[in-house]
Design a protein around this motif. Sequence first.
Motif, PDB file in Angstrom:
ATOM      1  N   HIS A 199       0.844  -1.197   0.000  1.00 34.60           N
ATOM      2  CA  HIS A 199       0.000   0.000   0.000  1.00 34.60           C
ATOM      3  C   HIS A 199       0.883   1.252   0.000  1.00 34.60           C
ATOM      4  O   HIS A 199       0.383   2.372   0.045  1.00 34.60           O
ATOM      5  CB  HIS A 199      -0.926   0.002   1.230  1.00 34.60           C
ATOM      6  N   LYS A 200       2.221   1.051  -0.047  1.00 31.17           N
ATOM      7  CA  LYS A 200       3.154   2.179  -0.048  1.00 31.17           C
ATOM      8  C   LYS A 200       3.500   2.541  -1.496  1.00 31.17           C
ATOM      9  O   LYS A 200       4.309   1.870  -2.138  1.00 31.17           O
ATOM     10  CB  LYS A 200       4.409   1.828   0.753  1.00 31.17           C
ATOM     11  N   VAL A 242      -8.480  11.459  -6.097  1.00 29.27           N
ATOM     12  CA  VAL A 242      -8.353  11.496  -4.633  1.00 29.27           C
ATOM     13  C   VAL A 242      -7.234  12.453  -4.256  1.00 29.27           C
ATOM     14  O   VAL A 242      -6.168  12.446  -4.870  1.00 29.27           O
ATOM     15  CB  VAL A 242      -8.025  10.085  -4.074  1.00 29.27           C
ATOM     16  N   ASP A 243      -7.490  13.296  -3.254  1.00 31.45           N
ATOM     17  CA  ASP A 243      -6.460  14.205  -2.744  1.00 31.45           C
ATOM     18  C   ASP A 243      -5.532  13.406  -1.830  1.00 31.45           C
ATOM     19  O   ASP A 243      -5.958  12.868  -0.814  1.00 31.45           O
ATOM     20  CB  ASP A 243      -7.122  15.349  -1.967  1.00 31.45           C
ATOM     21  N   LEU A 244      -4.246  13.338  -2.196  1.00 31.10           N
ATOM     22  CA  LEU A 244      -3.301  12.495  -1.459  1.00 31.10           C
ATOM     23  C   LEU A 244      -2.468  13.244  -0.431  1.00 31.10           C
ATOM     24  O   LEU A 244      -1.473  12.725   0.045  1.00 31.10           O
ATOM     25  CB  LEU A 244      -2.343  11.818  -2.447  1.00 31.10           C
ATOM     26  N   PRO A 428      -3.522   1.927  13.194  1.00 25.13           N
ATOM     27  CA  PRO A 428      -4.905   2.048  12.721  1.00 25.13           C
ATOM     28  C   PRO A 428      -5.102   1.911  11.222  1.00 25.13           C
ATOM     29  O   PRO A 428      -6.216   1.676  10.770  1.00 25.13           O
ATOM     30  CB  PRO A 428      -5.318   3.452  13.191  1.00 25.13           C
ATOM     31  N   VAL A 429      -4.016   2.048  10.425  1.00 24.44           N
ATOM     32  CA  VAL A 429      -4.184   1.937   8.971  1.00 24.44           C
ATOM     33  C   VAL A 429      -3.492   0.698   8.403  1.00 24.44           C
ATOM     34  O   VAL A 429      -3.355   0.560   7.192  1.00 24.44           O
ATOM     35  CB  VAL A 429      -3.688   3.208   8.227  1.00 24.44           C
ATOM     36  N   THR A 436      -8.981   4.581   2.268  1.00 21.05           N
ATOM     37  CA  THR A 436      -9.397   4.417   3.661  1.00 21.05           C
ATOM     38  C   THR A 436      -8.362   5.025   4.610  1.00 21.05           C
ATOM     39  O   THR A 436      -8.721   5.615   5.628  1.00 21.05           O
ATOM     40  CB  THR A 436      -9.614   2.924   3.998  1.00 21.05           C
ATOM     41  N   CYS A 437      -7.068   4.893   4.263  1.00 25.60           N
ATOM     42  CA  CYS A 437      -6.007   5.501   5.083  1.00 25.60           C
ATOM     43  C   CYS A 437      -6.247   6.996   5.249  1.00 25.60           C
ATOM     44  O   CYS A 437      -6.149   7.540   6.356  1.00 25.60           O
ATOM     45  CB  CYS A 437      -4.634   5.282   4.448  1.00 25.60           C
ATOM     46  N   PHE A 438      -6.566   7.665   4.132  1.00 29.19           N
ATOM     47  CA  PHE A 438      -6.762   9.114   4.204  1.00 29.19           C
ATOM     48  C   PHE A 438      -8.036   9.482   4.961  1.00 29.19           C
ATOM     49  O   PHE A 438      -8.094  10.529   5.598  1.00 29.19           O
ATOM     50  CB  PHE A 438      -6.706   9.736   2.802  1.00 29.19           C
TER      51      PHE A 438
END
Length: 501
Positions: A199-200, A242-244, A428-429, A436-438
Amino acid sequence: MNKTTPLIVLENIHKSFGKVTASKNINLSIYPGEIHALLGENGAGKSTLISIISGVYTPDSGTIKYNNKEVRFTSPKDAIECGIGTIYQHFKLVDAMTARENIMLGQKKNLFSKKEKIDKDVQNLCEKYGLAIDLDKYVSDMSVGEKQNLEILKVLYRGAKLLILDEPTTVFTPQETEKLFKIMRKMKEQGCAIIFISHKMDEVMEVCDKITILRKGETIKTVLKEETNENEIIEMMVGRAVDLSIEKLNTKVGAELLEVKNLTVLNEEGAEAVKDVSFSIKEGEVLGVAGIAGSGQKELCEAIAGIASAKSGAIIFDGENIEGKNPREFIKRGISMSFIPEDRLGMGLVASMDMVDNLLLKSYHLQKGFIIDRKPVAEKAKELKKSLEIKTPSINYPIKYLSGGNIQKILLGRELSLKPRLLVMAYPVRGLDINTCFTVYNLINEAKKSGTSVLFIGEDLDVLMQLCDRIMVLCDGKVSGIINSENSTREKLGLMMVGVS
């Protein structure tokens, strides 16, 4: 091996579990000598696809060709014999055995082979792929990086030509990640194919050649790394732009809310996991915690949350020493604290219950009389489902059937809706998709704005630096330093994680 011919091809793969379609029209080609990323949100079908390739699941329809020959895997043994090795996020090693014994586990044909022959074969593999391992070392004494080297060696010894790495750098320091990438590049040079799940996004862009995006169980597109960028990939994963960026809030911090003094906590085996740790958090401050896995993060969180008792030291919450008190006493005393544990389903939520009942778990003490009024809780569940975009067929659907991201949103939504003064969060992520992380990072910022103090145990150093005000680094249960996030770098934090202050 011909690098112009795919090593493995999946055509029109379908897989359903009851009424739920996990994979549909999956088409994927992996070539020798390439590192191929597999990306998608939680629930996009990555785990199902990996399970199909590694023989855990058999597809309902579609074909798999390996080395131009149609194959049907009915078990992981079939996939291993074909040359497919999978290394999962949670290692499949036996702690009480040496590296050599773990490599030989299940190898009937070599059961009576001479130790010298085994060692020579392993040494040849180490030299070929740039691996380093002490064959006489017990797994229980190994670092995370050493364990992963052993997992890779295990599958290479069994003749793997296609390696699947599932979130391999989750608990790595930057230095360990770089070592792994060197090994991956060496394997690529030797003609191995690698499927890389992460996910990185920065790691994907650094080490991969191709990227395949999954969404809602389907392959959306395969792109060359140099012909795309992070924003385009995420848009394909999510289905929209999506705003990253993580908003860095410079809110005014208040008075000191939590002070931990000379805290020592034992782990389940009775050894000291947290050793004489001291720190404090102010109102409206986010304190990040970095460290290699097993550095005492779990025990620290559980001691603060009242789940584990300390051997010595004090935990001062708003002037009161709460060490030794349990969560029930916290509620009675009006200690406003929420805990997001690492084990979402074992400790945070009840898997067999639905959303409403899981919300009730934390609000039943507010109910008056013997009859529980579910209506306001059901309304709260509907509200959270909408605001956090929780994907569930119904608020009365058992949460065990939901993806990890949706389960985590339910847990976060429940705890934050209680408006705690202190929020303790353990990874939590972990394992969540980028979108979902954001959502989680935004929720933390909202809590911070309202004056909530946050203890954030994280793995991604970039996120810790962007989200937190200060970062405390743990190494072997001790604090190796506390640094303001604006003064931190990945390299500084990585060195502190291995005890260099």
